[in-house]
Every structure is written in structure tokens, then in C-alpha cells.
Design a protein around this motif. Structure first.
Motif, mmCIF file in Angstrom:
data_model
loop_
_atom_site.group_PDB
_atom_site.id
_atom_site.type_symbol
_atom_site.label_atom_id
_atom_site.label_comp_id
_atom_site.label_asym_id
_atom_site.label_seq_id
_atom_site.Cartn_x
_atom_site.Cartn_y
_atom_site.Cartn_z
ATOM 1 N N LEU A 13 49.148 74.178 25.852
ATOM 2 C CA LEU A 13 50.310 73.436 25.405
ATOM 3 C C LEU A 13 51.124 72.945 26.593
ATOM 4 N N ALA A 14 51.340 73.815 27.565
ATOM 5 C CA ALA A 14 52.105 73.426 28.748
ATOM 6 C C ALA A 14 51.390 72.328 29.525
ATOM 7 N N ALA A 15 50.090 72.441 29.646
ATOM 8 C CA ALA A 15 49.327 71.425 30.375
ATOM 9 C C ALA A 15 49.430 70.077 29.681
ATOM 10 N N PHE A 16 49.363 70.070 28.349
ATOM 11 C CA PHE A 16 49.461 68.813 27.618
ATOM 12 C C PHE A 16 50.877 68.263 27.662
ATOM 13 N N ALA A 17 51.844 69.132 27.387
ATOM 14 C CA ALA A 17 53.227 68.679 27.272
ATOM 15 C C ALA A 17 53.754 68.088 28.573
ATOM 16 N N PHE A 18 53.241 68.565 29.695
ATOM 17 C CA PHE A 18 53.769 68.103 30.967
ATOM 18 C C PHE A 18 52.747 67.307 31.780
ATOM 19 N N GLU A 49 64.749 45.479 19.624
ATOM 20 C CA GLU A 49 64.760 46.526 18.597
ATOM 21 C C GLU A 49 63.521 47.431 18.736
ATOM 22 N N LEU A 50 62.395 46.813 19.019
ATOM 23 C CA LEU A 50 61.166 47.585 19.194
ATOM 24 C C LEU A 50 61.263 48.480 20.426
ATOM 25 N N ALA A 51 61.860 47.990 21.492
ATOM 26 C CA ALA A 51 62.050 48.793 22.705
ATOM 27 C C ALA A 51 62.960 49.989 22.413
ATOM 28 N N LYS A 52 64.021 49.764 21.635
ATOM 29 C CA LYS A 52 64.928 50.868 21.288
ATOM 30 C C LYS A 52 64.217 51.899 20.404
ATOM 31 N N LEU A 53 63.373 51.430 19.484
ATOM 32 C CA LEU A 53 62.607 52.347 18.637
ATOM 33 C C LEU A 53 61.674 53.197 19.494
ATOM 34 N N ASN A 54 60.997 52.564 20.442
ATOM 35 C CA ASN A 54 60.085 53.296 21.331
ATOM 36 C C ASN A 54 60.837 54.322 22.181
ATOM 37 N N THR A 55 62.025 53.972 22.645
ATOM 38 C CA THR A 55 62.842 54.909 23.425
ATOM 39 C C THR A 55 63.241 56.101 22.563
ATOM 40 N N TRP A 56 63.686 55.835 21.328
ATOM 41 C CA TRP A 56 64.070 56.911 20.403
ATOM 42 C C TRP A 56 62.885 57.808 20.087
ATOM 43 N N LEU A 57 61.729 57.216 19.792
ATOM 44 C CA LEU A 57 60.531 58.004 19.504
ATOM 45 C C LEU A 57 60.139 58.877 20.699
ATOM 46 N N THR A 63 61.565 66.101 22.823
ATOM 47 C CA THR A 63 62.326 67.228 22.272
ATOM 48 C C THR A 63 61.413 68.158 21.486
ATOM 49 N N ALA A 64 60.558 67.580 20.642
ATOM 50 C CA ALA A 64 59.634 68.396 19.841
ATOM 51 C C ALA A 64 58.664 69.156 20.736
ATOM 52 N N ALA A 65 58.162 68.514 21.790
ATOM 53 C CA ALA A 65 57.224 69.179 22.701
ATOM 54 C C ALA A 65 57.908 70.325 23.447
ATOM 55 N N THR A 66 59.139 70.097 23.882
ATOM 56 C CA THR A 66 59.891 71.141 24.584
ATOM 57 C C THR A 66 60.155 72.329 23.658
ATOM 58 N N ALA A 68 58.431 73.175 20.971
ATOM 59 C CA ALA A 68 57.152 73.836 20.676
ATOM 60 C C ALA A 68 56.719 74.709 21.848
ATOM 61 N N ALA A 69 56.888 74.216 23.066
ATOM 62 C CA ALA A 69 56.510 74.996 24.250
ATOM 63 C C ALA A 69 57.387 76.246 24.370
ATOM 64 N N THR A 70 58.670 76.108 24.091
ATOM 65 C CA THR A 70 59.595 77.248 24.149
ATOM 66 C C THR A 70 59.227 78.291 23.101
ATOM 67 N N GLU A 71 58.945 77.839 21.871
ATOM 68 C CA GLU A 71 58.555 78.769 20.804
ATOM 69 C C GLU A 71 57.236 79.459 21.119
ATOM 70 N N ALA A 72 56.267 78.695 21.649
ATOM 71 C CA ALA A 72 54.965 79.281 21.986
ATOM 72 C C ALA A 72 55.122 80.313 23.097
ATOM 73 N N LYS A 73 55.941 80.010 24.095
ATOM 74 C CA LYS A 73 56.173 80.941 25.205
ATOM 75 C C LYS A 73 56.804 82.231 24.678
ATOM 76 N N LYS A 74 57.814 82.096 23.809
ATOM 77 C CA LYS A 74 58.475 83.283 23.253
ATOM 78 C C LYS A 74 57.496 84.113 22.432
ATOM 79 N N LYS A 75 56.670 83.445 21.636
ATOM 80 C CA LYS A 75 55.701 84.166 20.803
ATOM 81 C C LYS A 75 54.706 84.932 21.673
ATOM 82 N N VAL A 76 54.194 84.298 22.708
ATOM 83 C CA VAL A 76 53.242 84.959 23.603
ATOM 84 C C VAL A 76 53.909 86.146 24.291
ATOM 85 N N GLU A 77 55.142 85.954 24.761
ATOM 86 C CA GLU A 77 55.845 87.046 25.427
ATOM 87 C C GLU A 77 56.120 88.208 24.465
#
Length: 163
Positions: A13-18, A49-57, A63-66, A68-77
């Protein structure tokens, strides 16, 4: 090697996320087929508008990746505390399963959460019989050393996690 197996999902997960690929995300219009893009009504957006949508996405995905990585790290620990030292000095508290008959070298103690700990020192607490007592396992200041104490008694035993 089997103790390292639970760490594999976190490493992946860390390798993919970063990874550079994750950071150089494609715009939504390149991830969708032209039919999907049109069906979603995105073809009606201006370039701005499309550029703003891409920035928001991008922010949402980051945020979701961060998270998920935090939750996975806590679970493993949490699941592997006692096998490895993760820098936390927080004690593990819980109850033993079944009857506690005192401390003695070589005895194994199973917590309600499934952790199994074996006593590795000569501490003794004879003549004690308790049903599912509360216990606290505290890490030592240095190394991956743990001490188990039973609520109501001052004697602590040095233990190591075996399962």
C-alpha cells in the motif's frame, strides 16, 4: 518469515500510495472511455471546470490514500505488537482466557484478543487462582521486552509474544 507476512499489505500500500505513478495521476477524461465521459455529462464542462474537477478528485484520492495507509499501518501495528517494537510505550490491557494459576517460567497466557504470551523469566506468583483476571502488558524502555502484571498483584513476569 511468517511473522513478516502481515507487513506485506502495508508495504504494498505504501509503495503504491507514494509511487511516482500515483502522484502523476491521469485526468479523469483520460481514465474514462469517451462514452463514459459523455454519459456522465462531463463533456458539457468547460476546460476550466474540468481542470477544477480533476484538482478536486486528486485531493480526494490523496486524502483517501493517506487515510487507508494510516489505517493499514495502525492495524499492522496493533496485530503485531509484541512481535515487533513500533515505538509505542502504550500498554496492552485485557483479560486472560480461563483460569490464571500464577506465574511460572514457560507458562503460556492467552488473552481474550487471541494474543498468546509465554513467560521467559523466573518470576513466581504461587497459590493464586483467578478466573479471567485483568492483565496489563507493558513494554520495557529498551528493546522488545514485555512485562505482564495481574490486577491486584505487584509481581510482574517477563513475557514474549508467541502468537
Amino acid at each position: 518469515m511468517s511473522m513478516l507476512r502481515p507487513l506485506l499489505p502495508l508495504a504494498l500500500l505504501a509503495a503504491f500510495a507514494f509511487s511516482p505513478d500515483a502522484l502523476a495521476r491521469k485526468p479523469i477524461e483520460q481514465d474514462m472511455t469517451p462514452e463514459e465521459f459523455k454519459a456522465a455529462g462531463l463533456d458539457k464542462l468547460s476546460a476550466e471546470e474540468l481542470a477544477k474537477l480533476n484538482t478536486w478528485l486528486g485531493r480526494k484520492i490523496d486524502t483517501a490514500a493517506t487515510e487507508a495507509a494510516t489505517e493499514a499501518k495502525k492495524k499492522v501495528e496493533d496485530e503485531n505488537r509484541g512481535f515487533f517494537h513500533f515505538g509505542s510505550m502504550e500498554p496492552i490491557t485485557g483479560r486472560l482466557q480461563g483460569e490464571f494459576r500464577g506465574f511460572r517460567r514457560g507458562r503460556e497466557y492467552t488473552l481474550e484478543n487471541g494474543h498468546v504470551w509465554r513467560q521467559v523469566d523466573d518470576a513466581e506468583l504461587g497459590g493464586v487462582r483467578l478466573q479471567a483476571p485483568e492483565v496489563t502488558l507493558k513494554p520495557a524502555m529498551i528493546g522488545n521486552v514485555w512485562y505482564m502484571g495481574v490486577k491486584g498483584y505487584n509481581t510482574r513476569a517477563k513475557v514474549e509474544r508467541v502468537k
